[in-house]
Design a protein around this motif. Structure first.
Motif, PDB file in Angstrom:
ATOM      1  N   GLU A 145       0.804  -1.228   0.000  1.00 40.46           N
ATOM      2  CA  GLU A 145       0.000   0.000   0.000  1.00 40.46           C
ATOM      3  C   GLU A 145       0.836   1.277   0.000  1.00 40.46           C
ATOM      4  O   GLU A 145       0.614   2.185  -0.806  1.00 40.46           O
ATOM      5  N   GLU A 146       1.809   1.354   0.896  1.00 40.67           N
ATOM      6  CA  GLU A 146       2.561   2.597   1.044  1.00 40.67           C
ATOM      7  C   GLU A 146       3.356   2.971  -0.203  1.00 40.67           C
ATOM      8  O   GLU A 146       3.243   4.103  -0.694  1.00 40.67           O
ATOM      9  N   PRO A 147       4.178   2.064  -0.776  1.00 41.65           N
ATOM     10  CA  PRO A 147       4.971   2.492  -1.929  1.00 41.65           C
ATOM     11  C   PRO A 147       4.155   2.777  -3.177  1.00 41.65           C
ATOM     12  O   PRO A 147       4.456   3.749  -3.894  1.00 41.65           O
ATOM     13  N   VAL A 148       3.128   1.978  -3.450  1.00 39.10           N
ATOM     14  CA  VAL A 148       2.374   2.233  -4.674  1.00 39.10           C
ATOM     15  C   VAL A 148       1.579   3.532  -4.549  1.00 39.10           C
ATOM     16  O   VAL A 148       1.437   4.288  -5.521  1.00 39.10           O
ATOM     17  N   THR A 149       1.100   3.843  -3.357  1.00 40.31           N
ATOM     18  CA  THR A 149       0.401   5.112  -3.142  1.00 40.31           C
ATOM     19  C   THR A 149       1.355   6.287  -3.309  1.00 40.31           C
ATOM     20  O   THR A 149       1.030   7.290  -3.964  1.00 40.31           O
ATOM     21  N   ALA A 150       2.552   6.159  -2.727  1.00 39.92           N
ATOM     22  CA  ALA A 150       3.539   7.233  -2.844  1.00 39.92           C
ATOM     23  C   ALA A 150       3.977   7.432  -4.290  1.00 39.92           C
ATOM     24  O   ALA A 150       4.179   8.571  -4.745  1.00 39.92           O
ATOM     25  N   ASP A 151       4.122   6.332  -5.040  1.00 40.94           N
ATOM     26  CA  ASP A 151       4.508   6.462  -6.449  1.00 40.94           C
ATOM     27  C   ASP A 151       3.433   7.193  -7.245  1.00 40.94           C
ATOM     28  O   ASP A 151       3.741   8.066  -8.066  1.00 40.94           O
ATOM     29  N   TYR A 152       2.180   6.858  -6.976  1.00 41.04           N
ATOM     30  CA  TYR A 152       1.092   7.537  -7.677  1.00 41.04           C
ATOM     31  C   TYR A 152       1.032   9.013  -7.296  1.00 41.04           C
ATOM     32  O   TYR A 152       0.965   9.892  -8.169  1.00 41.04           O
ATOM     33  N   GLU A 153       1.073   9.304  -6.015  1.00 42.67           N
ATOM     34  CA  GLU A 153       0.952  10.690  -5.577  1.00 42.67           C
ATOM     35  C   GLU A 153       2.148  11.536  -6.011  1.00 42.67           C
ATOM     36  O   GLU A 153       2.005  12.721  -6.325  1.00 42.67           O
ATOM     37  N   GLY A 154       3.325  10.919  -6.037  1.00 44.15           N
ATOM     38  CA  GLY A 154       4.522  11.686  -6.386  1.00 44.15           C
ATOM     39  C   GLY A 154       4.705  11.906  -7.867  1.00 44.15           C
ATOM     40  O   GLY A 154       5.212  12.954  -8.293  1.00 44.15           O
ATOM     41  N   TRP A 155       4.277  10.925  -8.673  1.00 44.89           N
ATOM     42  CA  TRP A 155       4.604  10.969 -10.098  1.00 44.89           C
ATOM     43  C   TRP A 155       3.423  11.292 -11.006  1.00 44.89           C
ATOM     44  O   TRP A 155       3.614  11.906 -12.068  1.00 44.89           O
ATOM     45  N   ALA A 156       2.204  10.886 -10.674  1.00 43.50           N
ATOM     46  CA  ALA A 156       1.070  11.095 -11.578  1.00 43.50           C
ATOM     47  C   ALA A 156       0.849  12.559 -11.960  1.00 43.50           C
ATOM     48  O   ALA A 156       0.453  12.837 -13.101  1.00 43.50           O
ATOM     49  N   PRO A 157       1.110  13.529 -11.053  1.00 43.40           N
ATOM     50  CA  PRO A 157       0.924  14.927 -11.464  1.00 43.40           C
ATOM     51  C   PRO A 157       1.814  15.352 -12.625  1.00 43.40           C
ATOM     52  O   PRO A 157       1.547  16.374 -13.268  1.00 43.40           O
ATOM     53  N   HIS A 158       2.864  14.585 -12.913  1.00 49.75           N
ATOM     54  CA  HIS A 158       3.782  14.946 -13.997  1.00 49.75           C
ATOM     55  C   HIS A 158       3.357  14.395 -15.351  1.00 49.75           C
ATOM     56  O   HIS A 158       4.003  14.696 -16.365  1.00 49.75           O
ATOM     57  N   VAL A 159       2.288  13.583 -15.396  1.00 55.35           N
ATOM     58  CA  VAL A 159       1.811  13.071 -16.682  1.00 55.35           C
ATOM     59  C   VAL A 159       1.135  14.210 -17.439  1.00 55.35           C
ATOM     60  O   VAL A 159       0.207  14.851 -16.928  1.00 55.35           O
ATOM     61  N   MET A 160       1.594  14.474 -18.646  1.00 54.74           N
ATOM     62  CA  MET A 160       1.059  15.594 -19.421  1.00 54.74           C
ATOM     63  C   MET A 160      -0.363  15.296 -19.915  1.00 54.74           C
ATOM     64  O   MET A 160      -0.758  14.123 -20.010  1.00 54.74           O
ATOM     65  N   PRO A 161      -1.157  16.321 -20.230  1.00 56.16           N
ATOM     66  CA  PRO A 161      -2.468  16.083 -20.837  1.00 56.16           C
ATOM     67  C   PRO A 161      -2.319  15.246 -22.099  1.00 56.16           C
ATOM     68  O   PRO A 161      -1.457  15.504 -22.942  1.00 56.16           O
ATOM     69  N   GLY A 162      -3.141  14.212 -22.204  1.00 58.14           N
ATOM     70  CA  GLY A 162      -3.031  13.296 -23.334  1.00 58.14           C
ATOM     71  C   GLY A 162      -1.989  12.217 -23.153  1.00 58.14           C
ATOM     72  O   GLY A 162      -1.863  11.328 -23.990  1.00 58.14           O
ATOM     73  N   GLY A 163      -1.237  12.282 -22.047  1.00 54.51           N
ATOM     74  CA  GLY A 163      -0.229  11.279 -21.758  1.00 54.51           C
ATOM     75  C   GLY A 163      -0.826  10.065 -21.074  1.00 54.51           C
ATOM     76  O   GLY A 163      -2.015  10.036 -20.724  1.00 54.51           O
ATOM     77  N   ALA A 164       0.007   9.043 -20.875  1.00 56.83           N
ATOM     78  CA  ALA A 164      -0.475   7.761 -20.357  1.00 56.83           C
ATOM     79  C   ALA A 164       0.095   7.464 -18.979  1.00 56.83           C
ATOM     80  O   ALA A 164       1.291   7.647 -18.734  1.00 56.83           O
ATOM     81  N   LEU A 165      -0.787   6.998 -18.098  1.00 57.09           N
ATOM     82  CA  LEU A 165      -0.412   6.474 -16.784  1.00 57.09           C
ATOM     83  C   LEU A 165      -0.672   4.974 -16.834  1.00 57.09           C
ATOM     84  O   LEU A 165      -1.801   4.538 -17.058  1.00 57.09           O
ATOM     85  N   VAL A 166       0.382   4.183 -16.622  1.00 60.61           N
ATOM     86  CA  VAL A 166       0.294   2.734 -16.800  1.00 60.61           C
ATOM     87  C   VAL A 166       0.580   2.042 -15.471  1.00 60.61           C
ATOM     88  O   VAL A 166       1.591   2.331 -14.821  1.00 60.61           O
ATOM     89  N   PHE A 167      -0.306   1.143 -15.091  1.00 57.52           N
ATOM     90  CA  PHE A 167      -0.128   0.337 -13.878  1.00 57.52           C
ATOM     91  C   PHE A 167       0.107  -1.111 -14.272  1.00 57.52           C
ATOM     92  O   PHE A 167      -0.513  -1.624 -15.218  1.00 57.52           O
ATOM     93  N   HIS A 168       0.948  -1.798 -13.504  1.00 54.02           N
ATOM     94  CA  HIS A 168       1.159  -3.234 -13.688  1.00 54.02           C
ATOM     95  C   HIS A 168       0.615  -3.990 -12.481  1.00 54.02           C
ATOM     96  O   HIS A 168       0.497  -3.436 -11.398  1.00 54.02           O
TER      97      HIS A 168
END
Length: 209
Positions: A145-168
């Protein structure tokens, strides 16, 4: 239509250490090809570089690069005593996990050292100092829970409009796998910032609206 991944790179990726099934790896390649011309790609969770080959091959086709972020000391699920532990990755000098030498060998064997750039450090620390918009963000680091949440919160804001957020490793059924990535994936959808664009196996591709 996406140009097929070169056979030599595909074979190298399939033979590399890691946990990326071929069909999901091919999807990563296609995602990098489709979105990469807009800007750099970032992978969170490098391990030994298997998925970075797929992303790097697509980045080469799109004319961009992949920054792959990992402290290389291993996430929780690959530590000694856990099911995915590989004792070959234990540094005999320190007794700690160290996947960095294996990553370097993997990317060198693939001939992708110009396209795949390692950032060695904690994901949350790097994210705090990151400012470049990303065409693709691939989250595949720690799966609790902790690392995947931190990765999303820290990095997702940097995805540009029209860009892709990919989860495995997205498993709606708890019988198939851990639920932390699935919960964060649902959170991304519920935010209204992303819409689902593709599903391949356990891979989920969301596009920023």
């Amino acid at each position: 239509m996406v140009t097929p991944m070169p056979d030599d790179l595909r074979r190298t990726a399939e033979q590399a250490r890691g946990f990326m099934p071929p069909a999901e790896g091919q999807a990563l390649y296609e995602i990098a090809c489709a979105y990469g011309s807009r800007g750099p790609i970032c992978e969170v969770g490098t391990y030994c570089g298997k998925s970075a080959i797929y992303l790097g091959a697509g980045a080469r086709r799109a004319g961009t690069v992949v920054f792959t972020v990992d402290h290389h000391r291993g996430s929780e699920e690959i530590q000694p005593g856990w099911p995915h532990h590989d004792p070959d990755l234990v540094d005999p000098k320190t007794g700690r996990m160290d996947s960095l030498p294996f990553f370097r060998d993997t990317i060198a064997a693939a001939g992708l050292e110009d396209e795949v750039i390692a950032i060695v450090g904690a994901s949350a620390t790097v994210a705090r100092h990151w400012s470049t918009p990303l065409s693709v963000l691939f989250i595949d680091g720690g799966h609790s829970e902790e690392p995947v949440t931190a990765d999303y919160e820290g990095w997702a804001p940097h995805v540009m409009p029209g860009g892709a957020l990919v989860f495995h490793d997205i498993y709606p059924d708890p019988a198939d796998g851990g639920q932390a990535p699935y919960r964060v994936y649902l959170r991304a959808l519920e935010s209204g910032d992303f819409r689902e664009a593709r599903v391949t196996g356990s891979l989920r591709v969301l596009e920023r609206v």
